[in-house]
Write an enzyme that holds these catalytic residues in place. Sequence first.
Site, mmCIF file in Angstrom:
data_model
loop_
_atom_site.group_PDB
_atom_site.id
_atom_site.type_symbol
_atom_site.label_atom_id
_atom_site.label_comp_id
_atom_site.label_asym_id
_atom_site.label_seq_id
_atom_site.Cartn_x
_atom_site.Cartn_y
_atom_site.Cartn_z
ATOM 1 N N HIS A 10 0.825 -1.315 0.093
ATOM 2 C CA HIS A 10 -0.104 -0.079 -0.047
ATOM 3 C C HIS A 10 0.879 1.186 0.191
ATOM 4 O O HIS A 10 1.909 1.321 0.663
ATOM 5 C CB HIS A 10 -0.916 -0.030 1.119
ATOM 6 C CG HIS A 10 -1.766 -1.054 1.343
ATOM 7 N ND1 HIS A 10 -2.519 -1.668 2.401
ATOM 8 C CD2 HIS A 10 -2.096 -2.151 0.224
ATOM 9 C CE1 HIS A 10 -3.151 -2.588 2.133
ATOM 10 N NE2 HIS A 10 -3.116 -3.059 1.164
ATOM 11 N N ASP A 14 -5.467 6.411 -1.508
ATOM 12 C CA ASP A 14 -4.856 5.092 -0.923
ATOM 13 C C ASP A 14 -4.992 4.318 -2.178
ATOM 14 O O ASP A 14 -5.751 3.971 -2.881
ATOM 15 C CB ASP A 14 -5.811 4.663 -0.086
ATOM 16 C CG ASP A 14 -5.378 3.595 0.616
ATOM 17 O OD1 ASP A 14 -6.175 2.686 1.344
ATOM 18 O OD2 ASP A 14 -3.969 3.142 0.859
ATOM 19 N N ASP A 65 -6.603 -6.110 -1.502
ATOM 20 C CA ASP A 65 -5.260 -6.671 -1.884
ATOM 21 C C ASP A 65 -5.268 -7.693 -3.030
ATOM 22 O O ASP A 65 -4.280 -7.827 -3.696
ATOM 23 C CB ASP A 65 -4.634 -6.931 -0.634
ATOM 24 C CG ASP A 65 -4.392 -5.844 0.135
ATOM 25 O OD1 ASP A 65 -3.810 -5.970 1.431
ATOM 26 O OD2 ASP A 65 -4.242 -4.736 -0.188
HETATM 27 C C1 LIG Z 1 -5.030 2.493 6.455
HETATM 28 C C2 LIG Z 1 -6.139 3.131 7.150
HETATM 29 C C3 LIG Z 1 -7.382 2.427 7.161
HETATM 30 N N1 LIG Z 1 -8.558 2.770 7.779
HETATM 31 C C4 LIG Z 1 -9.913 2.109 7.629
HETATM 32 C C5 LIG Z 1 -10.191 1.694 6.045
HETATM 33 C C6 LIG Z 1 -10.856 0.298 6.272
HETATM 34 O O1 LIG Z 1 -12.355 0.515 6.671
HETATM 35 C C7 LIG Z 1 -10.195 -0.344 7.483
HETATM 36 C C8 LIG Z 1 -9.160 -1.163 7.031
HETATM 37 O O2 LIG Z 1 -8.232 -0.573 6.256
HETATM 38 P P1 LIG Z 1 -7.239 -1.474 5.304
HETATM 39 O O3 LIG Z 1 -7.943 -2.839 4.853
HETATM 40 O O4 LIG Z 1 -6.659 -0.624 4.205
HETATM 41 O O5 LIG Z 1 -6.151 -1.962 6.272
HETATM 42 P P2 LIG Z 1 -4.652 -2.716 5.939
HETATM 43 O O6 LIG Z 1 -4.937 -3.675 4.938
HETATM 44 O O7 LIG Z 1 -4.358 -2.917 7.187
HETATM 45 O O8 LIG Z 1 -3.826 -1.339 5.260
HETATM 46 C C9 LIG Z 1 -2.505 -0.886 5.804
HETATM 47 O O9 LIG Z 1 -1.813 -1.875 5.579
HETATM 48 C C10 LIG Z 1 -0.618 -1.509 5.175
HETATM 49 C C11 LIG Z 1 0.684 -2.436 5.707
HETATM 50 C C12 LIG Z 1 -0.066 -0.133 5.255
HETATM 51 O O10 LIG Z 1 1.127 0.364 5.312
HETATM 52 C C13 LIG Z 1 -1.118 0.970 5.252
HETATM 53 O O11 LIG Z 1 -0.903 1.799 6.533
HETATM 54 C C14 LIG Z 1 -2.328 0.531 5.441
HETATM 55 O O12 LIG Z 1 -2.758 0.352 3.956
HETATM 56 O O13 LIG Z 1 -9.520 0.870 8.264
HETATM 57 C C15 LIG Z 1 -8.682 4.083 8.537
HETATM 58 O O14 LIG Z 1 -9.720 4.602 8.959
HETATM 59 N N2 LIG Z 1 -7.434 4.654 8.382
HETATM 60 C C16 LIG Z 1 -6.196 4.434 8.055
HETATM 61 O O15 LIG Z 1 -5.244 5.009 7.820
#
Ligand SMILES: Cc1cn([C@H]2C[C@H](O)[C@@H](COP(=O)(O)OP(=O)(O)O[C@H]3O[C@H](C)C(=O)[C@H](O)[C@H]3O)O2)c(=O)[nH]c1=O
Length: 183
Positions: free
Chosen positions: A62, A143, A170
Amino acid sequence: MDISQAPLAGVFVIKPQRFEDERGYFSEVWNRHRFEEAGLSIDFVQDNQSLSRRSGTVRGLHYQLRPHAQDKLVRVVHGRILDVAVDLRRDSPTFGRWFAIELSADNQLQLLVPKGFAHGFVTREPDTQVAYKCSHTYAPASDRAIRYDDPAIGIDWGLGAGEAILSPKDAAAPLLADVGELF
Ligand SMILES: Cc1cn([C@H]2C[C@H](O)[C@@H](COP(=O)(O)OP(=O)(O)O[C@H]3O[C@H](C)C(=O)[C@H](O)[C@H]3O)O2)c(=O)[nH]c1=O
């Protein structure tokens, strides 16, 4: 706190000092002045934490587009990950190159992933909790994701084919060659 340059310019490995005693330990996990002494002046504005219940969970790759690009300081609170940074700066001599390191609650290591890089990790233990500081707040419209197993990047995640546990986002991420907006 030891801060050392990783093989990819701009990526750093940090090892905080841990003071052990009969109660347990104390450790400064981030110190602005130590970072500034190392030439790293980063204004972190958001702390994140994620729990991945199963080993083999891959989160990434990401990044956020400019002007919302983020520096990330990643550490493991519980469990173990292979943490990965990928250079997405098209004008960089290391464009498309990756660096990976094992971070764990035991080794206390941290990885600084700078703006211009994609970030991802795979968990190597169940119930792994990852905490990381970001230098820009979440900007959902900016994002972006790239396939974790893009053969053009060639990251060795230590997983067999089809073993990765992925979010739908992903699993559907594009290959690097098919992404227009990078850095
Ligand atoms: C990143 C983020 C997500 N969210 C919410 C959005 C979604 O409803 C939920 C899960 O998000 P996501 O599936 O993108 O989470 P990860 O797959 O852990 O994403 C992260 O994983 C990799 C390792 C990264 O480096 C990034 O910081 C980030 O993209 O959290 C938020 O409210 N704030 C945030 O800063």
